[in-house]
Design an enzyme around this catalytic site. Structure first.
Site: not given
Ligand code: S3P
Length: 437
Positions: A24-25, A101, A129, A174, A200, A323, A396
């Site tokens: 997904k990311s 998000g 959020r 993050s 991260s 996650d 999740r």
């Molecule tokens: C993500 C970053 C993480 C993760 C989210 C996906 C991303 O969130 O928990 O499911 O794709 O960059 P945070 O950046 O808020 O930690």
């Protein structure tokens, strides 16, 4: 409209091979970065799930043309035509990031530097959020960006314009904040340097470099130079989502008659903390054929029925499994002894308050879970028992409860199971295949 609960009975076996959906990311990033690159690109194994479709719809509203050719519920070929960062156009309407998000925060950084007005909203969960973490540093870069509730919540209003590079030390690790600032930094005057307390996920960095951006690592910090020319389009095949594989790793480790093979799974070390935690607990997982695919490490995994012991997960390591805590909690619920999960306060501001929701919902299935301000303490029990439970709209948590249902005695009735569409549309088909394997 809510759907009837999904009934889950423990299958006699969980055996076979699963190709988990595209990450997904990485799918979000492949769409966003190629949308502003100079020319056409093809992204194979793009995840056509709700979150990534929200990103694509926003990009279309911003004037980007793309098409999606689905080969299954969770794999598609995305073809996009980037017209450079200057090719984005003001959207005629509010942009809707829905539950995502990543969509909201990354687009906020990108649009902060574009010379037009953008308003980004989302569903009820996303509108609750924290957005101050992107609003404040973007303002420091000169962006005109504001949000509801004293600039802390979406909808966000962005009047894009000239930006200047900053040095930002983020209080939270993050990837969404980091990526938003990198996207703004590409358009800024002067260098942008970023520091985070723990590294991260680094998918944006890997992709930006592959597309020609001047991004260097200096000790703990990242240093980005503004774009001198548009990014080069990047054709890639998205690796399987480790966060999707996570549910099968836990299900197979807990089930008495299981062997599941997962091929082409992304094993970027910033993502695989659950693998380490499960192995530490005694899970029988083999990792083979590690290779690079589109600049990301991938491997084939095999997981078999195991006997798990409790463990402690805390400190910097938690960022690599943030996650996966709902899935880890299910493993801990049936492990021998106590599991302590600390330093995961961030989970309170995910798609749901995942500390509270995981504790309350797993207790309904007979788990012994104690909620702490920044984590969970779980005493393993001999067995879980099927019961009604609720995903609270969190994909999740829905899949973690589904896994709990697969290894509980009796029937589990999962409300809000449809949330799984957010990241793993073919989840139930995969379960059916493994049950008959
Ligand atoms: C993500 C970053 C993480 C993760 C989210 C996906 C991303 O969130 O928990 O499911 O794709 O960059 P945070 O950046 O808020 O930690």
């Amino acid at each position: 409209m809510s759907q009837p609960p999904r009934r889950i009975s423990p299958p006699p076996r969980l055996r076979g091979a699963v190709i988990v959906p595209g990450d997904k990311s990485i799918s979000h990033r492949a769409a966003i970065l190629n949308a502003v690159a100079a020319g056409p690109a093809t992204v194979d194994n793009f995840l056509p799930a709700d979150d990534c479709l929200a990103t694509l719809d926003c990009l279309r509203a911003l004037g980007v043309s793309w098409s999606l050719e689905r080969s299954s519920d969770e794999s598609a070929r995305l073809s996009l035509t980037g017209r450079g960062i200057g090719g984005l156009r003001e959207s005629a309407d509010t942009l809707d990031a829905r539950n995502s998000g990543t969509t909201m925060r990354l687009l906020a950084g990108l649009l902060a530097g574009r010379p037009f007005l953008s308003i980004i909203t989302g569903d009820e969960s996303l509108r609750s959020r924290p957005m101050g973490r992107v609003i404040l540093p973007l303002r420091e870069m000169g962006a005109q960006i504001s949000g509801r509730d004293g600039d802390s919540l979406a909808p966000l209003t962005i009047r894009g314009g000239p930006l200047r590079g900053i040095h930002h030390r983020s209080p939270v690790a993050s990837a969404q904040v980091k990526s938003a600032l990198l996207l703004a930094g590409l358009q800024a005057e002067g260098e942008t340097t970023l520091e985070e307390p723990v590294r991260s996920r680094d998918h944006t960095e890997r992709m930006l470099r592959a597309m020609g951006a001047d991004l260097r690592e200096e000790g703990n910090a990242l240093r980005l130079s503004p774009l001198r020319q548009d990014l080069t389009p990047l054709n890639l095949r998205v690796p399987g989502d480790f966060s999707g594989a996570a549910f099968w790793l836990v299900a197979a480790a807990l089930h008495p008659d299981a062997e599941i093979s997962l091929s082409d799974v992304g094993v970027n070390p910033t993502r695989t903390g659950l693998l380490d935690a499960l192995r530490e607990m005694g899970a029988d997982i083999t990792v083979s054929s590690e290779r690079l695919q589109g600049g990301e490490p991938v491997a084939d995994l095999v997981v078999r029925s195991s006997r798990l012991e409790g463990t402690v997960v805390e400190g910097p390591a938690v960022v690599r499994l943030i996650d996966e805590v709902p899935a880890l909690a299910v493993a801990a619920a049936l492990a021998r002894g106590r599991t302590v999960i600390r330093d995961v306060g961030e989970l309170r501001v995910k798609e749901s308050d995942r500390i509270l929701a995981t504790a309350q919902e797993l207790r309904r299935l007979g788990a012994r879970v104690e909620e702490r301000p920044d984590g969970l303490i779980i005493e393993g029990v001999g067995a879980l028992r099927g019961a009604p439970c609720d995903s609270r709209g969190d994909h999740r948590l829905a899949m973690a409860l589904a896994v709990a249902g697969m290894v509980a005695q009796g029937e589990t009735e999962l409300s809000g199971a449809e949330a799984i569409r957010i990241s793993y549309p073919g989840f139930w088909q995969h379960l059916a295949k493994l049950e008959s394997g």
